[in-house]
Design a protein around this motif. Structure first.
Motif, PDB file in Angstrom:
ATOM      1  N   MET A   1       0.849  -1.174   0.000  1.00 51.67           N
ATOM      2  CA  MET A   1       0.000   0.000   0.000  1.00 51.67           C
ATOM      3  C   MET A   1       0.895   1.238   0.000  1.00 51.67           C
ATOM      4  SD  MET A   1      -3.068   0.947   2.620  1.00 51.67           S
ATOM      5  CE  MET A   1      -2.266   1.522   4.096  1.00 51.67           C
ATOM      6  N   ALA A   2       0.627   2.160  -0.895  1.00 49.05           N
ATOM      7  CA  ALA A   2       1.399   3.395  -0.981  1.00 49.05           C
ATOM      8  C   ALA A   2       0.890   4.391   0.052  1.00 49.05           C
ATOM      9  CB  ALA A   2       1.300   3.986  -2.375  1.00 49.05           C
ATOM     10  N   PRO A   3       1.786   5.155   0.671  1.00 49.29           N
ATOM     11  CA  PRO A   3       1.352   6.110   1.685  1.00 49.29           C
ATOM     12  C   PRO A   3       0.641   7.309   1.056  1.00 49.29           C
ATOM     13  CG  PRO A   3       3.717   6.236   1.388  1.00 49.29           C
ATOM     14  CD  PRO A   3       3.225   5.109   0.540  1.00 49.29           C
ATOM     15  N   SER A   4      -0.290   7.860   1.794  1.00 52.02           N
ATOM     16  CA  SER A   4      -0.934   9.089   1.351  1.00 52.02           C
ATOM     17  C   SER A   4      -0.164  10.260   1.940  1.00 52.02           C
ATOM     18  CB  SER A   4      -2.386   9.128   1.827  1.00 52.02           C
ATOM     19  OG  SER A   4      -2.452   9.457   3.199  1.00 52.02           O
ATOM     20  N   THR A   5      -0.468  11.442   1.450  1.00 55.31           N
ATOM     21  CA  THR A   5       0.210  12.634   1.966  1.00 55.31           C
ATOM     22  C   THR A   5      -0.259  12.966   3.375  1.00 55.31           C
ATOM     23  OG1 THR A   5      -1.457  14.009   0.891  1.00 55.31           O
ATOM     24  CG2 THR A   5       0.589  13.623  -0.323  1.00 55.31           C
ATOM     25  N   GLU A   6      -1.306  12.279   3.855  1.00 56.56           N
ATOM     26  CA  GLU A   6      -1.829  12.536   5.190  1.00 56.56           C
ATOM     27  C   GLU A   6      -1.112  11.741   6.268  1.00 56.56           C
ATOM     28  OE1 GLU A   6      -5.879  11.552   4.475  1.00 56.56           O
ATOM     29  OE2 GLU A   6      -6.047  13.093   2.958  1.00 56.56           O
ATOM     30  N   LEU A   7      -0.402  10.685   5.897  1.00 53.31           N
ATOM     31  CA  LEU A   7       0.314   9.885   6.883  1.00 53.31           C
ATOM     32  C   LEU A   7       1.608  10.575   7.289  1.00 53.31           C
ATOM     33  CD1 LEU A   7       0.124   6.196   5.609  1.00 53.31           C
ATOM     34  CD2 LEU A   7      -1.034   7.196   7.573  1.00 53.31           C
ATOM     35  N   PRO A   8       1.910  10.592   8.578  1.00 56.50           N
ATOM     36  CA  PRO A   8       3.202  11.141   8.976  1.00 56.50           C
ATOM     37  C   PRO A   8       4.321  10.172   8.587  1.00 56.50           C
ATOM     38  CG  PRO A   8       2.055  10.257  10.875  1.00 56.50           C
ATOM     39  CD  PRO A   8       1.105  10.157   9.709  1.00 56.50           C
ATOM     40  N   LEU A  14      13.599  12.038   5.187  1.00 51.62           N
ATOM     41  CA  LEU A  14      14.215  10.939   4.437  1.00 51.62           C
ATOM     42  C   LEU A  14      13.745  10.870   2.990  1.00 51.62           C
ATOM     43  CD1 LEU A  14      14.148   7.970   6.975  1.00 51.62           C
ATOM     44  CD2 LEU A  14      16.020   9.547   6.460  1.00 51.62           C
ATOM     45  N   PHE A  15      12.514  11.316   2.741  1.00 49.25           N
ATOM     46  CA  PHE A  15      11.953  11.205   1.396  1.00 49.25           C
ATOM     47  C   PHE A  15      10.879  12.259   1.195  1.00 49.25           C
ATOM     48  CE2 PHE A  15       9.586   8.503   4.233  1.00 49.25           C
ATOM     49  CZ  PHE A  15       8.266   8.791   3.944  1.00 49.25           C
ATOM     50  N   GLN A  16      10.547  12.464  -0.075  1.00 47.05           N
ATOM     51  CA  GLN A  16       9.404  13.292  -0.421  1.00 47.05           C
ATOM     52  C   GLN A  16       8.434  12.400  -1.188  1.00 47.05           C
ATOM     53  OE1 GLN A  16      11.293  16.325  -2.792  1.00 47.05           O
ATOM     54  NE2 GLN A  16      10.901  15.232  -4.697  1.00 47.05           N
ATOM     55  N   LEU A  17       7.135  12.715  -1.103  1.00 51.84           N
ATOM     56  CA  LEU A  17       6.128  11.865  -1.724  1.00 51.84           C
ATOM     57  C   LEU A  17       5.807  12.226  -3.171  1.00 51.84           C
ATOM     58  CD1 LEU A  17       3.598  11.295   1.189  1.00 51.84           C
ATOM     59  CD2 LEU A  17       5.104   9.612   0.124  1.00 51.84           C
ATOM     60  N   ASP A  18       5.814  13.513  -3.523  1.00 50.35           N
ATOM     61  CA  ASP A  18       5.347  13.888  -4.849  1.00 50.35           C
ATOM     62  C   ASP A  18       6.277  14.904  -5.495  1.00 50.35           C
ATOM     63  OD1 ASP A  18       3.706  14.002  -7.070  1.00 50.35           O
ATOM     64  OD2 ASP A  18       2.331  15.455  -6.182  1.00 50.35           O
ATOM     65  N   PRO A  19       7.129  14.490  -6.415  1.00 48.97           N
ATOM     66  CA  PRO A  19       7.353  13.116  -6.862  1.00 48.97           C
ATOM     67  C   PRO A  19       8.177  12.362  -5.814  1.00 48.97           C
ATOM     68  CG  PRO A  19       8.895  14.548  -7.977  1.00 48.97           C
ATOM     69  CD  PRO A  19       7.993  15.425  -7.146  1.00 48.97           C
ATOM     70  N   PHE A  20       7.978  11.040  -5.753  1.00 52.11           N
ATOM     71  CA  PHE A  20       8.654  10.251  -4.732  1.00 52.11           C
ATOM     72  C   PHE A  20      10.159  10.230  -4.985  1.00 52.11           C
ATOM     73  CE2 PHE A  20      10.095   6.619  -2.338  1.00 52.11           C
ATOM     74  CZ  PHE A  20       9.431   6.835  -1.144  1.00 52.11           C
ATOM     75  N   VAL A 113      10.327   2.376  -3.551  1.00 50.25           N
ATOM     76  CA  VAL A 113       8.883   2.554  -3.653  1.00 50.25           C
ATOM     77  C   VAL A 113       8.339   3.067  -2.317  1.00 50.25           C
ATOM     78  CG1 VAL A 113       8.548   0.780  -5.435  1.00 50.25           C
ATOM     79  CG2 VAL A 113       8.447   0.134  -3.030  1.00 50.25           C
ATOM     80  N   PRO A 114       7.271   3.858  -2.373  1.00 49.19           N
ATOM     81  CA  PRO A 114       6.641   4.274  -1.121  1.00 49.19           C
ATOM     82  C   PRO A 114       6.049   3.067  -0.419  1.00 49.19           C
ATOM     83  CG  PRO A 114       5.540   5.290  -3.033  1.00 49.19           C
ATOM     84  CD  PRO A 114       6.617   4.393  -3.548  1.00 49.19           C
ATOM     85  N   ALA A 115       5.994   3.109   0.902  1.00 48.42           N
ATOM     86  CA  ALA A 115       5.459   1.991   1.676  1.00 48.42           C
ATOM     87  C   ALA A 115       4.808   2.520   2.948  1.00 48.42           C
ATOM     88  CB  ALA A 115       6.581   1.015   2.027  1.00 48.42           C
TER      89      ALA A 115
END
Length: 138
Positions: A1-8, A14-20, A113-115
């Motif tokens: 499952m990919a994390p949403s921007t709402e999850l801490p 360590l990472f950014q979500l968009d773009p990952f 990959v996001p996790a």
């Protein structure tokens, strides 16, 4: 499952979500890449303005790994924890997902990959893992 921007995140910075992408630093004096971000260079010991923010590619190569067979309650085992040499230079440790522990080999090409990972308090946290790249058959 990919994390949403709402999850801490399980750890900030360590990472950014968009773009990952993985986040770290690069030394302008010697070119050394650092992950996680550092305030000085592990290669030449430069600091200050010589250390700049960097994003790292999503691909790398497994250089070592271990199969974890005992973990805290609620963590599914076995799982693979790998040390990956990211194409831009830093070595990153993370879980390999989407492959059985018997399918992972040193030299495998992987992509980050996001996790989503559970935390001790029962809430989910955004994180990252590696996934083995499938070879394209010609």
């Amino acid at each position: 499952m990919a994390p949403s921007t709402e999850l801490p995140p399980f750890r900030a910075g360590l990472f950014q979500l968009d773009p990952f992408a993985l986040l770290g630093t690069r030394c302008t004096a010697c070119g050394e890449a650092g992950f996680p971000a550092r305030s000085f260079c592990a290669g030449c010991r430069a600091d200050g303005d010589a250390i700049v923010p960097a994003t790292f590619a999503e691909r790398g190569e497994v250089v070592s790994f271990t199969v974890v067979r005992q973990a805290p309650a609620g963590v599914e085992v076995p799982y693979v924890l790998a040390r990956v040499l990211v194409d831009e230079g830093p070595r990153v440790m993370a879980q390999i997902v989407g492959a059985a522990s018997t399918e992972v080999e040193i030299g495998d090409r992987v992509r980050v990959v996001p996790a989503v990972f559970p935390s001790a308090d029962g809430s989910d946290r955004a994180g990252f893992a590696f996934q083995i790249e499938q070879e394209e058959n010609a």
